[in-house]
Design a protein around this motif. Sequence first.
Motif, mmCIF file in Angstrom:
data_model
loop_
_atom_site.group_PDB
_atom_site.id
_atom_site.type_symbol
_atom_site.label_atom_id
_atom_site.label_comp_id
_atom_site.label_asym_id
_atom_site.label_seq_id
_atom_site.Cartn_x
_atom_site.Cartn_y
_atom_site.Cartn_z
ATOM 1 N N SER A 191 0.797 -1.054 -0.006
ATOM 2 C CA SER A 191 -0.128 0.122 0.091
ATOM 3 C C SER A 191 0.813 1.273 0.086
ATOM 4 O O SER A 191 0.439 2.227 -0.410
ATOM 5 C CB SER A 191 -0.864 -0.081 1.121
ATOM 6 N N LEU B 137 -3.822 0.812 14.617
ATOM 7 C CA LEU B 137 -4.285 1.360 13.827
ATOM 8 C C LEU B 137 -5.393 0.771 12.939
ATOM 9 O O LEU B 137 -6.188 1.533 11.999
ATOM 10 C CB LEU B 137 -3.173 1.818 12.520
ATOM 11 N N PRO C 196 4.329 0.585 9.677
ATOM 12 C CA PRO C 196 3.952 -0.278 8.594
ATOM 13 C C PRO C 196 2.676 0.213 8.253
ATOM 14 O O PRO C 196 1.803 0.873 9.008
ATOM 15 C CB PRO C 196 4.198 -1.800 9.095
ATOM 16 N N PRO C 197 2.125 -0.292 6.973
ATOM 17 C CA PRO C 197 0.692 0.178 6.414
ATOM 18 C C PRO C 197 -0.244 -0.286 7.544
ATOM 19 O O PRO C 197 -0.129 -1.180 8.226
ATOM 20 C CB PRO C 197 0.937 -0.324 5.317
ATOM 21 N N ILE C 198 -1.371 0.211 7.578
ATOM 22 C CA ILE C 198 -2.538 -0.021 8.203
ATOM 23 C C ILE C 198 -2.746 -1.560 8.063
ATOM 24 O O ILE C 198 -2.891 -2.179 6.928
ATOM 25 C CB ILE C 198 -3.702 0.641 7.877
ATOM 26 N N TYR D 282 -3.204 8.478 4.528
ATOM 27 C CA TYR D 282 -4.195 7.946 5.358
ATOM 28 C C TYR D 282 -3.704 7.649 6.467
ATOM 29 O O TYR D 282 -4.145 7.714 7.676
ATOM 30 C CB TYR D 282 -5.122 6.943 4.577
ATOM 31 N N LYS D 283 -2.813 6.735 6.485
ATOM 32 C CA LYS D 283 -1.909 6.089 7.638
ATOM 33 C C LYS D 283 -1.643 7.301 8.424
ATOM 34 O O LYS D 283 -1.767 6.988 9.578
ATOM 35 C CB LYS D 283 -0.717 5.399 7.082
ATOM 36 N N HIS E 287 -2.457 6.301 0.551
ATOM 37 C CA HIS E 287 -2.241 5.390 1.647
ATOM 38 C C HIS E 287 -1.619 5.961 2.731
ATOM 39 O O HIS E 287 -2.021 5.840 3.772
ATOM 40 C CB HIS E 287 -1.769 3.767 0.851
#
Lengths: 690, 217
Positions: free
Chosen positions: A3, B35, B175-177, A183-184, A180
């Motif tokens: 992402s 998250l 790290p990404p959600i 958003y995070k 992404h």
Amino acid sequence: MASYHGNTHSSEPAKMEQIITEFFAKSLHIILESRCPYVSSRNYSGEQVLSSPSPSSSSSSSSSFRPRDKWFNLALRDCPAALENIDFWRQSNLEPMIVDVVLVQKPNDWDPFNFSSKRGLTRNLSGKERYCYGSDNDEFGCEGKSEKIIERWVLQYESKKSGGNGGCSSGSKRSSTSSHALYKKSILLLRSLYATVRLLPAYKLFRDIISSAQIRLYNLGHRVSSFVEPFTHREEADMQRFVFTPVDTSCGRLCLSVLYRSSVLDVSSEPTTPISPQFIPEYVGSPMAEPLKRFPSGPVSQSSPSSSPFGRRHSWSYDLYRASPPSVYPSPSPTYSESHASITKQHLHRLPPAGLPRHLHDEPPHMKNPSYDEYWPSPTFSLSPSPSPPTYSPGSHISKALLRSESAPVSIPASRLSSISSLPNNQVMLPSPPMKATRLTISKQDAHASSTVDKLFPFSKGETGKISMVKASSNSSPSKSYSRSSSRLSFQDDYDDSEFSGPFVVDDDDMMDPDGQKSRLAVICPALYAFRNFMHHTLLVVQDDSRRVLINCRLRRLNIERCIEVLIFINLTFSQPLLVDVTRPGSIALPGNASTPHEPVKKSQDAAVGALVRTLKKAPPLRQDISLTTQLVHNSKLETLTNTNEVSLNVESSSSVLVASKTTTDALEELRGYRAMKELLLKQDKLSQE
Amino acid sequence: MNCEVCQLKELDVEHFEIREVLRCILHTILFHRALGLVRPKDIDLELFEITYVQCGDVELERKIEEKIDQFIDRVEKHPNKKNQICLSFYEVKNKQAAWFNKVERLYWEHWYINLNVAQHPKGHSSKFHHSKLVIGPGDSAAEARSSRRAALEASLRDVLFQIIRFVNEKKDHVPPIPNHEGVSSPYEITISSSSDSAFGMDMFKRMLQTGHPSMLS
């Protein structure tokens, strides 16, 4: 990881914009949720959270998440104020959003002779405060009220000028530019915002306000706007800044910062002086406080001078449940549109006049007495001027209710009442959840059928004449000023003066004063009266159906309009109407003011509270025809309230609430009555000032 | 991916304060690292006028309590040592090329919570971290206690802000959600107690044990 470098397809800029927009909305929601007392996290949906140990354990409760909650993976409690404001903001095009959290405060050591009392001085100079002088723009017309911005949240999307729309999507070199990543990072930012709002000093104020039925001298309001007058250097010097690390996007950055006043705590500590929570219960539960007494129907001599202010009109019973609607339903209020003005425009006194009984117009001349102002530096009764009008400001509720009653009486939330009454455990009334000492639930069982308009509001039914009693004809004799010809207006004559030896001491001189200065009786809550003795204004926090209703009673200028506002609200809030003589100058004990020899000087607030409690205990019950069931838990003072006759005091029986018997018609009647009364008093006031 | 380390300010606590302080700190960190979809829960500390936020996950809460118990246990057994709790976040990687066919943890963040537990909570009231506080012999112990408490509250608040600042400043390494169900990305809580000198060594050892190069970067 995917992402991170994810899809930079065509809709990327649109996604980003949506994220930014939602970020604004969520931020506002987070801020107001923890600053706007009405939707307290504890009382509102928060209860569910607290009750169920693991509301968000991922699997079980996920069903309960609403779409809005999914944004940034953060489920928030409802906050009507935020929703309204954000709707408004959405129409603007990503304009900056500035949220001011305003502390509305009454100086509690108001000194009539010296406007700038010590506290007033120090505080007033420091902050961004505005004084309202009762102009039309001032919703509550209260002087001396100070509003101070204690927090200013600034949300801003700084777009890169150079980029332009096309440039926004093209970037994507860095991970930070993808939606992404945005958003995070937004999630992270919002998490820290969420934690931060709870760590800032203002949160303590918020908690104090929502946490108990204590009397507060302050309230919190908010304004949302896209432009504000910047602070002066001096103002800003008093504030600290916390800047959240901006989140970069491909075509700009998302900035969030807060300027906050770290000294808020000092402010709160004083007014917080806990006024023992019990007293409100006792007050509300006054039926229990004293057996139903028949009051002398004629003018009463000064033998019971001190009691007069606390005399209550029996017939004025008001249904508690009536009262709750405004508070129960955080009715979306006009907040936003008025946010710049920060003031609700709804004024009770703008209500169209209702028919007035003529006989009420004879007004005691005492108003001319110059000494009047001396004693009554701040004669205005005003409701809470809280700038965030919508949710909890009683004034707006009241006015709304009144307005409604005119055009659409049906909207008087009678149905809500019934729904409330169906609540288990009678938590309808004054549950004051966090209150540890006392928990009071009052439910009224109206044994009478729905057609009890007369009883409920006899006032409107040809009994207006009784009002003249209220206004008291003190011209001729001092004793008259307290006289009430109607039994409904009678006060207890068995008061022992010693009972009021506290801050409530009444000047004998005043009582005797032949010129009848104090002749004017305004209908008002004795509690207010009492408060006046040690504070000249107060923020009466009443818990109502686990929401708080704030009454801001400022006993400043003797302004009948204000009195009526307060009165109406009181009656909406408490089940009993109360009478207070607002014209007895001597009855005010001005802290630190020794100029009036008979006044107790510098009574401690505790003493005042004690006296107030005593007073309230002594207060005659208002209704004889309606049984009140009061649920009183942990009330140590219970024993003093034992001699209730028709009023039953018990712990559990109140579940059978009969509120439903009240109809919309009843409510309308009542409102009309109040309006009429208000008009009466207004006229009276005018006359008196001539 | 780099691994960020945050050393939180040391707090001087008394034994009975350990639990609340740790809860507050651990939950605050986890709230910032959870998250996934959470419904935050406000918790008021009983000892301090501080409200912190939990993410409302039972499992997470249980794990934290368990670790706190361990920590307290450790403190009781080794009263003379400094105690540290490390909260680490990692990602799970299946390394095909690994010699052992095991799951590897890719740590991306360590939080070190440093507590200095007063050894004689009742006897030696003079052990305050505010050295200026000198207690007279017959002086009101209550007063001293309350001022010490206030100081700790302020320090704890500072720590919470430290967490918030850190979270704000360091976002890239996160790290990404997570798409999976878990509220938080995987984490572990480890407890170490050691004398002052061995403190750093202990950390280093643990880093070697975990063995991931990113730890050293």
